[in-house]
Enzyme design. Structure first.
Site, PDB file in Angstrom:
ATOM      1  N   HIS A  25     103.006  52.897  25.847  1.00 50.33           N
ATOM      2  CA  HIS A  25     103.972  53.772  25.723  1.00 50.33           C
ATOM      3  C   HIS A  25     102.934  55.418  26.000  1.00 50.33           C
ATOM      4  O   HIS A  25     102.138  55.255  26.946  1.00 50.33           O
ATOM      5  CB  HIS A  25     103.572  54.309  24.133  1.00 50.33           C
ATOM      6  CG  HIS A  25     102.630  54.725  23.622  1.00 50.33           C
ATOM      7  ND1 HIS A  25     102.051  53.830  22.574  1.00 50.33           N
ATOM      8  CD2 HIS A  25     101.371  56.262  23.506  1.00 50.33           C
ATOM      9  CE1 HIS A  25     100.569  54.083  22.006  1.00 50.33           C
ATOM     10  NE2 HIS A  25     100.646  55.013  21.936  1.00 50.33           N
ATOM     11  N   HIS A  62      98.976  61.542  26.756  1.00 52.82           N
ATOM     12  CA  HIS A  62      97.921  60.008  27.055  1.00 52.82           C
ATOM     13  C   HIS A  62      99.464  58.601  27.460  1.00 52.82           C
ATOM     14  O   HIS A  62     100.408  59.316  26.630  1.00 52.82           O
ATOM     15  CB  HIS A  62      96.935  59.915  25.834  1.00 52.82           C
ATOM     16  CG  HIS A  62      97.532  59.421  24.397  1.00 52.82           C
ATOM     17  ND1 HIS A  62      98.029  60.001  23.616  1.00 52.82           N
ATOM     18  CD2 HIS A  62      98.427  57.972  24.546  1.00 52.82           C
ATOM     19  CE1 HIS A  62      98.656  59.303  22.424  1.00 52.82           C
ATOM     20  NE2 HIS A  62      99.026  58.082  22.817  1.00 52.82           N
ATOM     21  N   GLU A  96      94.596  55.269  26.675  1.00 56.91           N
ATOM     22  CA  GLU A  96      94.723  54.404  25.033  1.00 56.91           C
ATOM     23  C   GLU A  96      94.517  53.030  25.968  1.00 56.91           C
ATOM     24  O   GLU A  96      95.727  52.688  26.253  1.00 56.91           O
ATOM     25  CB  GLU A  96      96.184  54.968  24.294  1.00 56.91           C
ATOM     26  CG  GLU A  96      95.682  54.523  23.062  1.00 56.91           C
ATOM     27  CD  GLU A  96      96.431  54.748  21.599  1.00 56.91           C
ATOM     28  OE1 GLU A  96      97.294  55.594  22.230  1.00 56.91           O
ATOM     29  OE2 GLU A  96      96.512  54.474  21.189  1.00 56.91           O
TER      30      GLU A  96
HETATM   31  C1  LIG Z   1      95.907  56.292  17.244  1.00 57.47           C
HETATM   32  C2  LIG Z   1      97.572  56.644  17.037  1.00 57.47           C
HETATM   33  C3  LIG Z   1      98.653  56.834  18.381  1.00 57.47           C
HETATM   34  C4  LIG Z   1      98.715  55.385  18.760  1.00 57.47           C
HETATM   35  O1  LIG Z   1      99.632  55.485  19.936  1.00 57.47           O
HETATM   36  O2  LIG Z   1      98.521  54.126  17.892  1.00 57.47           O
HETATM   37  C5  LIG Z   1      97.933  57.586  19.281  1.00 57.47           C
HETATM   38  O3  LIG Z   1      97.802  58.120  20.060  1.00 57.47           O
HETATM   39  S1  LIG Z   1      97.072  59.621  17.959  1.00 57.47           S
HETATM   40  C6  LIG Z   1      96.660  60.141  19.312  1.00 57.47           C
HETATM   41  C7  LIG Z   1      95.549  61.025  18.938  1.00 57.47           C
HETATM   42  N1  LIG Z   1      94.375  61.016  19.420  1.00 57.47           N
HETATM   43  C8  LIG Z   1      93.308  61.486  20.091  1.00 57.47           C
HETATM   44  O4  LIG Z   1      93.691  61.571  21.337  1.00 57.47           O
HETATM   45  C9  LIG Z   1      92.312  60.703  20.309  1.00 57.47           C
HETATM   46  C10 LIG Z   1      91.120  60.371  21.304  1.00 57.47           C
HETATM   47  N2  LIG Z   1      91.552  61.582  21.731  1.00 57.47           N
HETATM   48  C11 LIG Z   1      90.718  63.207  22.042  1.00 57.47           C
HETATM   49  O5  LIG Z   1      89.258  62.539  21.033  1.00 57.47           O
HETATM   50  C12 LIG Z   1      90.442  64.632  22.550  1.00 57.47           C
HETATM   51  O6  LIG Z   1      91.266  64.813  22.082  1.00 57.47           O
HETATM   52  C13 LIG Z   1      89.693  64.643  23.114  1.00 57.47           C
HETATM   53  C14 LIG Z   1      88.041  63.956  23.492  1.00 57.47           C
HETATM   54  C15 LIG Z   1      90.020  63.745  24.884  1.00 57.47           C
HETATM   55  C16 LIG Z   1      90.206  65.738  24.105  1.00 57.47           C
HETATM   56  O7  LIG Z   1      89.513  66.525  23.190  1.00 57.47           O
HETATM   57  P1  LIG Z   1      89.580  67.742  22.896  1.00 57.47           P
HETATM   58  O8  LIG Z   1      90.933  68.427  23.465  1.00 57.47           O
HETATM   59  O9  LIG Z   1      89.270  68.836  21.767  1.00 57.47           O
HETATM   60  O10 LIG Z   1      87.771  68.689  24.376  1.00 57.47           O
HETATM   61  P2  LIG Z   1      88.001  68.934  24.858  1.00 57.47           P
HETATM   62  O11 LIG Z   1      88.352  70.368  24.991  1.00 57.47           O
HETATM   63  O12 LIG Z   1      86.656  69.124  25.659  1.00 57.47           O
HETATM   64  O13 LIG Z   1      88.291  68.403  26.276  1.00 57.47           O
HETATM   65  C17 LIG Z   1      87.590  68.046  27.343  1.00 57.47           C
HETATM   66  C18 LIG Z   1      88.065  67.328  28.526  1.00 57.47           C
HETATM   67  O14 LIG Z   1      89.050  66.658  28.753  1.00 57.47           O
HETATM   68  C19 LIG Z   1      90.629  67.730  28.622  1.00 57.47           C
HETATM   69  N3  LIG Z   1      91.660  67.196  27.856  1.00 57.47           N
HETATM   70  C20 LIG Z   1      91.356  67.236  26.400  1.00 57.47           C
HETATM   71  N4  LIG Z   1      92.494  66.514  26.633  1.00 57.47           N
HETATM   72  C21 LIG Z   1      93.436  65.883  27.403  1.00 57.47           C
HETATM   73  C22 LIG Z   1      94.185  65.402  28.079  1.00 57.47           C
HETATM   74  N5  LIG Z   1      94.791  64.485  26.647  1.00 57.47           N
HETATM   75  N6  LIG Z   1      94.374  64.669  28.850  1.00 57.47           N
HETATM   76  C23 LIG Z   1      94.185  65.134  29.909  1.00 57.47           C
HETATM   77  N7  LIG Z   1      93.016  65.621  30.127  1.00 57.47           N
HETATM   78  C24 LIG Z   1      92.440  66.328  28.864  1.00 57.47           C
HETATM   79  C25 LIG Z   1      90.147  69.092  28.376  1.00 57.47           C
HETATM   80  O15 LIG Z   1      90.953  69.159  29.671  1.00 57.47           O
HETATM   81  C26 LIG Z   1      88.338  69.473  28.879  1.00 57.47           C
HETATM   82  O16 LIG Z   1      88.376  69.117  30.419  1.00 57.47           O
HETATM   83  P3  LIG Z   1      87.780  70.508  30.964  1.00 57.47           P
HETATM   84  O17 LIG Z   1      88.283  70.568  32.557  1.00 57.47           O
HETATM   85  O18 LIG Z   1      87.038  69.701  30.970  1.00 57.47           O
HETATM   86  O19 LIG Z   1      88.574  71.435  30.249  1.00 57.47           O
HETATM   87 CO   LIG Z   2      99.630  56.552  21.349  1.00 56.06          CO
END
Ligand SMILES: CC[C@H](C(=O)O)C(=O)SCCNC(=O)CCNC(=O)[C@H](O)C(C)(C)COP(=O)(O)OP(=O)(O)OC[C@H]1O[C@@H](n2cnc3c(N)ncnc32)[C@H](O)[C@@H]1OP(=O)(O)O
Ligand SMILES: [Co+2]
Length: 134
Positions: free
Chosen positions: A7, A79, A130
């Site tokens: 997805h 993602h 993912e």
């Molecule tokens: C599992 C159930 C369902 C499924 O399909 O089955 C799902 O998919 S649920 C989806 C929701 N769950 C998650 O996304 C879990 C994993 N994600 C995380 O742990 C956080 O979102 C994380 C760590 C990727 C980012 O968290 P956060 O935004 O709080 O952290 P930062 O601001 O420190 O980000 C660090 C750095 O990464 C960049 N960033 C954040 N999110 C994304 C993204 N989605 N795509 C691309 N880049 C991303 C953010 O801009 C920061 O970059 P920087 O250059 O340092 O500013």
């Molecule tokens: Co997902």
């Protein structure tokens, strides 16, 4: 190692409005919303002939997508999810290559009832990846 595209996920501020858009404007079937407390999101799925679109809305105070939506208030592609045959073997190969696996490193059960893991976006060309056990 990675297989089918399972997805593409889009984070949205209002999942009801986004569901209507996909249902009425884009003419697609949209599943009923499902609250995934453990993942801090409410999801709906749009099933396409060759993959799925996952719409995500933050759920609860600790939602992992809250910050993403602060930066992208209209929403955005959040993602992509690839299928793997063996998620533990994939994880171990990725760790050995120096990639970061998010969370505890142990797979959680995702929206399809399968084990999933997430890889840090900064390790994969700015894209949150993912992996889902096929
Ligand atoms: C599992 C159930 C369902 C499924 O399909 O089955 C799902 O998919 S649920 C989806 C929701 N769950 C998650 O996304 C879990 C994993 N994600 C995380 O742990 C956080 O979102 C994380 C760590 C990727 C980012 O968290 P956060 O935004 O709080 O952290 P930062 O601001 O420190 O980000 C660090 C750095 O990464 C960049 N960033 C954040 N999110 C994304 C993204 N989605 N795509 C691309 N880049 C991303 C953010 O801009 C920061 O970059 P920087 O250059 O340092 O500013
Ligand atoms: Co997902």
């Amino acid at each position: 190692m990675i297989g089918r595209l399972n997805h593409v996920a889009i984070a949205v501020p209002d999942i009801a409005a986004a569901s209507d858009l996909y249902r009425k404007t884009l003419g697609s079937d949209v599943s009923a919303p499902e609250a995934l407390e453990e993942h801090g999101v409410t999801v709906v799925f749009i099933t396409l002939p060759n993959t799925k679109i996952e719409l995500l809305e933050p759920l609860g105070e600790e939602s992992p997508i809250a910050k993403f939506l602060e930066k992208n208030p209209d929403g955005g592609v959040h993602h992509i999810c690839y299928e793997v045959d063996d998620i533990i073997a994939a994880r171990d190969r990725l760790l050995a290559s120096g990639a970061r696996v998010l969370g505890s490193g142990e797979p959680k059960i995702g929206a399809h009832g399968k084990p999933v893991l997430f890889l840090h976006p900064k390790d994969f060309n700015g894209t949150l990846v993912e992996l889902e056990q096929a």
